[in-house]
Design a protein around this motif. Structure first.
Motif, mmCIF file in Angstrom:
data_model
loop_
_atom_site.group_PDB
_atom_site.id
_atom_site.type_symbol
_atom_site.label_atom_id
_atom_site.label_comp_id
_atom_site.label_asym_id
_atom_site.label_seq_id
_atom_site.Cartn_x
_atom_site.Cartn_y
_atom_site.Cartn_z
ATOM 1 N N GLY A 105 -2.691 3.598 6.049
ATOM 2 C CA GLY A 105 -2.814 3.023 4.721
ATOM 3 C C GLY A 105 -1.518 2.373 4.284
ATOM 4 O O GLY A 105 -0.428 2.801 4.661
ATOM 5 N N TYR A 106 -1.619 1.309 3.482
ATOM 6 C CA TYR A 106 -0.419 0.649 2.980
ATOM 7 C C TYR A 106 -0.619 0.269 1.511
ATOM 8 O O TYR A 106 -1.732 0.019 1.048
ATOM 9 C CB TYR A 106 -0.095 -0.613 3.792
ATOM 10 C CG TYR A 106 -1.109 -1.723 3.632
ATOM 11 C CD1 TYR A 106 -0.991 -2.673 2.608
ATOM 12 C CD2 TYR A 106 -2.204 -1.825 4.494
ATOM 13 C CE1 TYR A 106 -1.931 -3.680 2.448
ATOM 14 C CE2 TYR A 106 -3.141 -2.832 4.335
ATOM 15 C CZ TYR A 106 -2.992 -3.753 3.310
ATOM 16 O OH TYR A 106 -3.926 -4.750 3.150
ATOM 17 N N THR A 107 0.493 0.248 0.784
ATOM 18 C CA THR A 107 0.513 -0.212 -0.600
ATOM 19 C C THR A 107 1.742 -1.094 -0.783
ATOM 20 O O THR A 107 2.835 -0.746 -0.309
ATOM 21 C CB THR A 107 0.581 0.969 -1.586
ATOM 22 O OG1 THR A 107 -0.564 1.807 -1.404
ATOM 23 C CG2 THR A 107 0.615 0.476 -3.026
ATOM 24 N N VAL A 108 1.565 -2.226 -1.428
ATOM 25 C CA VAL A 108 2.664 -3.144 -1.698
ATOM 26 C C VAL A 108 2.851 -3.237 -3.209
ATOM 27 O O VAL A 108 1.913 -3.561 -3.940
ATOM 28 C CB VAL A 108 2.389 -4.549 -1.126
ATOM 29 C CG1 VAL A 108 3.589 -5.469 -1.389
ATOM 30 C CG2 VAL A 108 2.091 -4.476 0.369
ATOM 31 N N GLN A 109 4.062 -2.933 -3.654
ATOM 32 C CA GLN A 109 4.395 -3.032 -5.066
ATOM 33 C C GLN A 109 5.486 -4.065 -5.280
ATOM 34 O O GLN A 109 6.442 -4.134 -4.495
ATOM 35 C CB GLN A 109 4.866 -1.685 -5.606
ATOM 36 C CG GLN A 109 3.782 -0.623 -5.691
ATOM 37 C CD GLN A 109 4.295 0.657 -6.309
ATOM 38 O OE1 GLN A 109 5.364 1.137 -5.958
ATOM 39 N NE2 GLN A 109 3.532 1.218 -7.233
ATOM 40 N N LEU A 112 7.149 -1.140 -0.002
ATOM 41 C CA LEU A 112 6.002 -0.891 0.865
ATOM 42 C C LEU A 112 5.933 0.595 1.146
ATOM 43 O O LEU A 112 6.924 1.200 1.567
ATOM 44 C CB LEU A 112 6.129 -1.645 2.194
ATOM 45 C CG LEU A 112 5.829 -3.146 2.180
ATOM 46 C CD1 LEU A 112 6.992 -3.922 1.607
ATOM 47 C CD2 LEU A 112 5.546 -3.636 3.604
ATOM 48 N N THR A 113 4.781 1.193 0.914
ATOM 49 C CA THR A 113 4.587 2.598 1.237
ATOM 50 C C THR A 113 3.441 2.723 2.232
ATOM 51 O O THR A 113 2.546 1.874 2.282
ATOM 52 C CB THR A 113 4.284 3.431 -0.015
ATOM 53 O OG1 THR A 113 3.147 2.885 -0.698
ATOM 54 C CG2 THR A 113 5.473 3.438 -0.955
ATOM 55 N N GLN A 114 3.503 3.764 3.026
ATOM 56 C CA GLN A 114 2.563 3.967 4.121
ATOM 57 C C GLN A 114 1.991 5.368 4.084
ATOM 58 O O GLN A 114 2.676 6.317 3.703
ATOM 59 C CB GLN A 114 3.283 3.732 5.454
ATOM 60 C CG GLN A 114 2.504 4.164 6.680
ATOM 61 C CD GLN A 114 3.391 4.198 7.919
ATOM 62 O OE1 GLN A 114 4.521 3.746 7.888
ATOM 63 N NE2 GLN A 114 2.859 4.746 8.996
ATOM 64 N N SER A 115 0.729 5.502 4.481
ATOM 65 C CA SER A 115 0.117 6.812 4.672
ATOM 66 C C SER A 115 -0.582 6.822 6.025
ATOM 67 O O SER A 115 -0.922 5.771 6.561
ATOM 68 C CB SER A 115 -0.886 7.110 3.560
ATOM 69 O OG SER A 115 -1.933 6.143 3.562
ATOM 70 N N GLY A 116 -0.791 7.992 6.587
ATOM 71 C CA GLY A 116 -1.401 8.080 7.911
ATOM 72 C C GLY A 116 -0.350 8.239 8.990
ATOM 73 O O GLY A 116 0.850 8.203 8.731
ATOM 74 N N SER A 117 -0.812 8.407 10.227
ATOM 75 C CA SER A 117 0.094 8.709 11.336
ATOM 76 C C SER A 117 0.535 7.485 12.122
ATOM 77 O O SER A 117 1.353 7.591 13.029
ATOM 78 C CB SER A 117 -0.578 9.702 12.294
ATOM 79 O OG SER A 117 -1.786 9.146 12.808
#
Length: 229
Positions: free
Chosen positions: A176-180, A216-221
């Motif tokens: 998963g990714y999120t861009v702020q 940028l934040t990330q979730s998952g392996s």
């Protein structure tokens, strides 16, 4: 036709520069018609490659193709000793001229790093050097590719080999990714086997005069790579 090509390469190999010979052996192995005796002979006397890392990576891949993983690992260790690590990226430097005509070899910083990425992805996929190679190759890409069409082809092949053991593998987990931008979320989603990459455009109205903060934040392996243009 493939058999004719392999026959010709075997016929011409004694006349080849050892570096060209290494890539010829790799081509034959990929075609499913390896010359195991010649591959082992060159591996045992690879000093003739004159420290050419592209040829070293090609020879390691050839050994891997014929099941000689112990010898391949020895060459990979030698290859890793000359890697240039800087600011989170990894590449091989110094191959700034590939010769002329019959003295031409395949080395260049892009081609060598790309083939090294193929070698590590296939032979030592857990290597800590791999993320740095991916970052470096991605940073070299311009609007028309990675330089020459030949270098672009090798870069794509190297990155594809990496994807085959990560993003495209059956065991790949969704990332998963999120861009702020300046504290406001402008995009989010998931990357995985079906969609391993995405391009985003930040609207001008989301930017302010002067400095802007992009997070940028990330979730998952999985691993998240990015290039900001």
């Amino acid at each position: 036709v493939i058999q004719w090509g392999v026959d010709w390469l075997n016929q011409e190999r004694p006349k080849m520069d050892p570096r060209t010979n290494a890539f010829a052996l790799y081509a034959m192995a990929l075609a499913g018609l390896p010359n195991e005796a010649a591959t082992l002979a060159l591996a045992r006397n690879h000093a003739g490659l004159n420290g050419d890392e592209f040829s070293l990576a090609a020879l390691a891949l050839t050994l891997h193709e014929i099941g000689e993983d112990a010898l391949a690992a020895e060459l990979m260790a030698e290859l890793g000793e000359t890697a240039v690590s800087q600011d989170g990226s990894v590449h091989w430097a110094g191959a700034d001229h590939d010769g002329y005509y019959y003295d031409k070899v395949m080395s260049s910083d892009v081609r060598t790093t790309a083939l090294a990425l193929s070698a590590y992805s296939q032979i030592q996929p857990a290597s800590d050097l791999i993320p740095g190679m991916v970052r470096w190759l991605m940073a070299q890409r311009r609007s028309q590719g990675w330089g020459s069409t030949n270098e672009t082809s090798f870069a794509i092949l190297g990155l594809t080999d990496h994807l085959l053991v990560t993003s495209f593998s059956e065991a790949a987990a969704s990332t998963g990714y999120t861009v702020q931008v300046n504290g406001r979320t402008v995009a989010n989603g998931n990357l995985g086997r079906g969609e391993p990459a995405v391009s985003l455009t930040i609207p001008l109205e989301d930017l302010q005069t002067g400095q802007n903060e992009i997070v940028l934040t990330q979730s998952g392996s999985g691993r998240l790579y990015f290039v900001l243009n």
